[in-house]
Design an enzyme around this catalytic site. Structure first.
Site, PDB file in Angstrom:
ATOM      1  N   GLU A   1      26.134   4.991  -1.901  1.00 56.43           N
ATOM      2  CA  GLU A   1      25.476   4.260  -2.995  1.00 56.43           C
ATOM      3  C   GLU A   1      24.441   5.141  -3.707  1.00 56.43           C
ATOM      4  O   GLU A   1      24.307   5.095  -4.921  1.00 56.43           O
ATOM      5  CB  GLU A   1      24.832   2.987  -2.423  1.00 56.43           C
ATOM      6  CG  GLU A   1      25.883   2.007  -1.913  1.00 56.43           C
ATOM      7  CD  GLU A   1      25.304   0.895  -1.052  1.00 56.43           C
ATOM      8  OE1 GLU A   1      24.626   1.200  -0.044  1.00 56.43           O
ATOM      9  OE2 GLU A   1      25.528  -0.278  -1.371  1.00 56.43           O
TER      10      GLU A   1
ATOM     11  N   GLY B   1      24.614   3.395   2.294  1.00 52.94           N
ATOM     12  CA  GLY B   1      23.566   3.744   1.339  1.00 52.94           C
ATOM     13  C   GLY B   1      23.679   5.173   0.829  1.00 52.94           C
ATOM     14  O   GLY B   1      23.202   5.482  -0.262  1.00 52.94           O
TER      15      GLY B   1
ATOM     16  N   GLU C   1      29.621  -0.850   5.803  1.00 53.58           N
ATOM     17  CA  GLU C   1      28.684  -1.906   6.212  1.00 53.58           C
ATOM     18  C   GLU C   1      29.383  -3.084   6.869  1.00 53.58           C
ATOM     19  O   GLU C   1      28.835  -3.742   7.749  1.00 53.58           O
ATOM     20  CB  GLU C   1      27.887  -2.413   4.988  1.00 53.58           C
ATOM     21  CG  GLU C   1      26.881  -1.420   4.443  1.00 53.58           C
ATOM     22  CD  GLU C   1      27.445  -0.472   3.395  1.00 53.58           C
ATOM     23  OE1 GLU C   1      28.694  -0.353   3.284  1.00 53.58           O
ATOM     24  OE2 GLU C   1      26.650   0.165   2.691  1.00 53.58           O
TER      25      GLU C   1
ATOM     26  N   ALA D   1      21.919   3.805   5.045  1.00 56.48           N
ATOM     27  CA  ALA D   1      20.567   3.337   5.345  1.00 56.48           C
ATOM     28  C   ALA D   1      20.387   3.443   6.858  1.00 56.48           C
ATOM     29  O   ALA D   1      21.374   3.454   7.610  1.00 56.48           O
ATOM     30  CB  ALA D   1      20.403   1.898   4.878  1.00 56.48           C
TER      31      ALA D   1
HETATM   32  N1  CAA Z   1      21.351   5.090  10.746  1.00 59.44           N
HETATM   33  C1  CAA Z   1      20.667   5.571  11.791  1.00 59.44           C
HETATM   34  N2  CAA Z   1      21.076   6.605  12.545  1.00 59.44           N
HETATM   35  C2  CAA Z   1      22.262   7.182  12.211  1.00 59.44           C
HETATM   36  C3  CAA Z   1      23.034   6.723  11.136  1.00 59.44           C
HETATM   37  C4  CAA Z   1      22.529   5.633  10.375  1.00 59.44           C
HETATM   38  N3  CAA Z   1      23.162   5.159   9.288  1.00 59.44           N
HETATM   39  N4  CAA Z   1      24.159   7.466  11.050  1.00 59.44           N
HETATM   40  C5  CAA Z   1      24.085   8.378  12.062  1.00 59.44           C
HETATM   41  N5  CAA Z   1      22.941   8.197  12.753  1.00 59.44           N
HETATM   42  C6  CAA Z   1      22.458   8.956  13.907  1.00 59.44           C
HETATM   43  C7  CAA Z   1      23.209   8.566  15.172  1.00 59.44           C
HETATM   44  O1  CAA Z   1      22.629   7.407  15.742  1.00 59.44           O
HETATM   45  C8  CAA Z   1      23.041   9.806  16.019  1.00 59.44           C
HETATM   46  O2  CAA Z   1      21.756   9.789  16.584  1.00 59.44           O
HETATM   47  P1  CAA Z   1      21.566  10.177  18.156  1.00 59.44           P
HETATM   48  O3  CAA Z   1      22.022  11.613  18.229  1.00 59.44           O
HETATM   49  O4  CAA Z   1      20.111  10.013  18.366  1.00 59.44           O
HETATM   50  O5  CAA Z   1      22.427   9.258  18.926  1.00 59.44           O
HETATM   51  C9  CAA Z   1      23.059  10.935  14.990  1.00 59.44           C
HETATM   52  O6  CAA Z   1      22.772  10.327  13.735  1.00 59.44           O
HETATM   53  C10 CAA Z   1      24.406  11.619  14.887  1.00 59.44           C
HETATM   54  O7  CAA Z   1      25.378  10.616  14.653  1.00 59.44           O
HETATM   55  P2  CAA Z   1      26.726  10.497  15.507  1.00 59.44           P
HETATM   56  O8  CAA Z   1      26.494  10.969  16.903  1.00 59.44           O
HETATM   57  O9  CAA Z   1      27.237   9.114  15.345  1.00 59.44           O
HETATM   58  O10 CAA Z   1      27.633  11.571  14.743  1.00 59.44           O
HETATM   59  P3  CAA Z   1      29.227  11.581  14.645  1.00 59.44           P
HETATM   60  O11 CAA Z   1      29.552  12.894  14.006  1.00 59.44           O
HETATM   61  O12 CAA Z   1      29.864  11.239  15.924  1.00 59.44           O
HETATM   62  O13 CAA Z   1      29.591  10.398  13.617  1.00 59.44           O
HETATM   63  C11 CAA Z   1      29.312   9.074  11.612  1.00 59.44           C
HETATM   64  C12 CAA Z   1      29.194  10.473  12.276  1.00 59.44           C
HETATM   65  C13 CAA Z   1      30.772   8.658  11.515  1.00 59.44           C
HETATM   66  C14 CAA Z   1      28.709   9.227  10.205  1.00 59.44           C
HETATM   67  C15 CAA Z   1      28.507   8.029  12.432  1.00 59.44           C
HETATM   68  O14 CAA Z   1      27.232   8.542  12.678  1.00 59.44           O
HETATM   69  C16 CAA Z   1      28.373   6.706  11.779  1.00 59.44           C
HETATM   70  O15 CAA Z   1      29.287   5.913  11.765  1.00 59.44           O
HETATM   71  N6  CAA Z   1      27.162   6.414  11.199  1.00 59.44           N
HETATM   72  C17 CAA Z   1      26.875   5.140  10.594  1.00 59.44           C
HETATM   73  C18 CAA Z   1      27.517   5.030   9.206  1.00 59.44           C
HETATM   74  C19 CAA Z   1      27.222   3.657   8.612  1.00 59.44           C
HETATM   75  O16 CAA Z   1      27.603   2.636   9.131  1.00 59.44           O
HETATM   76  N7  CAA Z   1      26.518   3.656   7.448  1.00 59.44           N
HETATM   77  C20 CAA Z   1      26.142   2.435   6.767  1.00 59.44           C
HETATM   78  C21 CAA Z   1      24.739   2.030   7.132  1.00 59.44           C
HETATM   79  S1  CAA Z   1      24.303   0.433   6.523  1.00 59.44           S
HETATM   80  C22 CAA Z   1      23.848   0.675   4.911  1.00 59.44           C
HETATM   81  O17 CAA Z   1      23.869   1.774   4.407  1.00 59.44           O
HETATM   82  C23 CAA Z   1      23.429  -0.566   4.172  1.00 59.44           C
HETATM   83  C24 CAA Z   1      23.295  -0.373   2.705  1.00 59.44           C
HETATM   84  O18 CAA Z   1      24.211  -0.532   1.945  1.00 59.44           O
HETATM   85  C25 CAA Z   1      22.040  -0.049   2.103  1.00 59.44           C
END
Ligand code: CAA
Length: 258
Positions: free
Chosen positions: A112, A109, A132, A65
């Site tokens: 999921e 998400g 998360e 998400a």
């Molecule tokens: N939400 C918003 N933006 C996101 C995102 C997310 N879940 N995941 C990645 N992005 C964005 C980053 O902010 C980044 O944007 P900018 O270039 O503007 O800074 C872009 O996507 C590229 O991401 P990274 O630079 O971080 O890429 P990476 O290759 O270094 O890392 C990754 C990849 C490990 C997937 C890392 O992006 C990451 O950890 N993302 C978050 C994953 C996460 O925590 N997901 C769970 C979300 S909460 C949820 O989903 C709740 C639910 O159950 C419904």
């Protein structure tokens, strides 16, 4: 149909929905959710479509998400809006088969969403996880429930409590994905399976999906009865007569979806 965060296409009887928000690794923002629900609705209503493939990019199915969108939300915001509920219900209630073709990250998400689909075909580079907990929250689109049912308590608990990712091989061993294919073959394989399913009788496919899904939600005795009654009801269809006659006559069946 023109969307901002997804691209839709058809390959014969297969509807394809590609998550396409590359700047955020297909993070599931509100607009993407709405577009996805609309695309599923359109394919579900289209009688020419017998199966749907949901996919992302080579790098990310979806990285969860949208964290930046969620960050300022208060409890009242999410509670009053029943945040995420409509979306989950929409995909989950789709009566046509939905195949997730997952490459790259399927996190939070994203994992999921893949699990809401009927089965997952994974590319070799797929990574699944529920991170998360590292954000100070818990899975909110079914992760603690569907992952536990898919891989069992021990692995689901470890994944949800640590937020670690699991690769495609571990996911296949654990039963989360139906099979792994080379990245370059992912869409061809998913569309091939979708086409095979779409050639079958659509109402019988729906009954079969309904019956497998029932096993998630009921006792064995009730599930067996549900299955038996649906099985019996297939005998009232033209397609069951055609399927069995075709076998007896050593020819291919021609299903009419009746
Ligand atoms: N939400 C918003 N933006 C996101 C995102 C997310 N879940 N995941 C990645 N992005 C964005 C980053 O902010 C980044 O944007 P900018 O270039 O503007 O800074 C872009 O996507 C590229 O991401 P990274 O630079 O971080 O890429 P990476 O290759 O270094 O890392 C990754 C990849 C490990 C997937 C890392 O992006 C990451 O950890 N993302 C978050 C994953 C996460 O925590 N997901 C769970 C979300 S909460 C949820 O989903 C709740 C639910 O159950 C419904």
């Amino acid at each position: 149909m023109a969307y901002n965060n997804i691209v839709t296409d058809t390959k014969g009887p297969v509807g394809i929905i590609r998550l396409d928000r590359p700047k955020a690794l297909n993070a599931l923002c509100a607009e993407l959710f709405e577009e996805l629900a609309e695309a599923v609705d359109i394919f579900e209503k289209d009688e020419a479509i017998g199966a749907i493939v949901l996919t992302g990019s080579e790098k990310a199915f979806a990285a969860g998400a949208d964290i930046l969108e969620m960050q300022p939300k208060t409890y009242m915001d999410v509670y009053k809006a029943n945040f995420l509920t409509g979306m989950e219900e929409r995909i989950d209630k789709c009566r046509k088969p939905v195949i997730a073709a997952v490459a790259g990250y399927a996190l939070g998400g994203g994992c999921e969403l893949a699990m809401m689909c009927d089965f997952i075909i994974a590319a070799e580079n797929a990574q699944f996880g529920q991170p998360e907990i590292k954000l100070g929250t818990i899975p909110g689109l079914g992760g603690t429930q569907r992952l536990t049912r898919a891989v069992g308590k021990s692995k689901a608990m470890e994944m949800c409590l640590t937020g670690r990712m699991m690769g495609a091989e571990e996911a296949e061993r654990a039963g989360l994905v139906s099979r792994i294919v080379p990245l370059d073959d992912l869409m061809d394989e998913a569309v091939k399976v979708g086409t095979e399913i779409a050639k079958l009788s659509q109402p019988i496919v729906m009954m079969c999906k309904e019956s497998v899904k029932k096993s998630y939600e009921t006792t064995l005795t009730e599930g067996l009865m549900f299955e038996r009654r649906l099985f019996h009801s297939t005998f009232s269809t033209e397609d069951q007569k055609e399927g069995m006659s075709a076998f007896a006559e050593k020819r291919s069946p021609e299903f009419k979806n009746r």
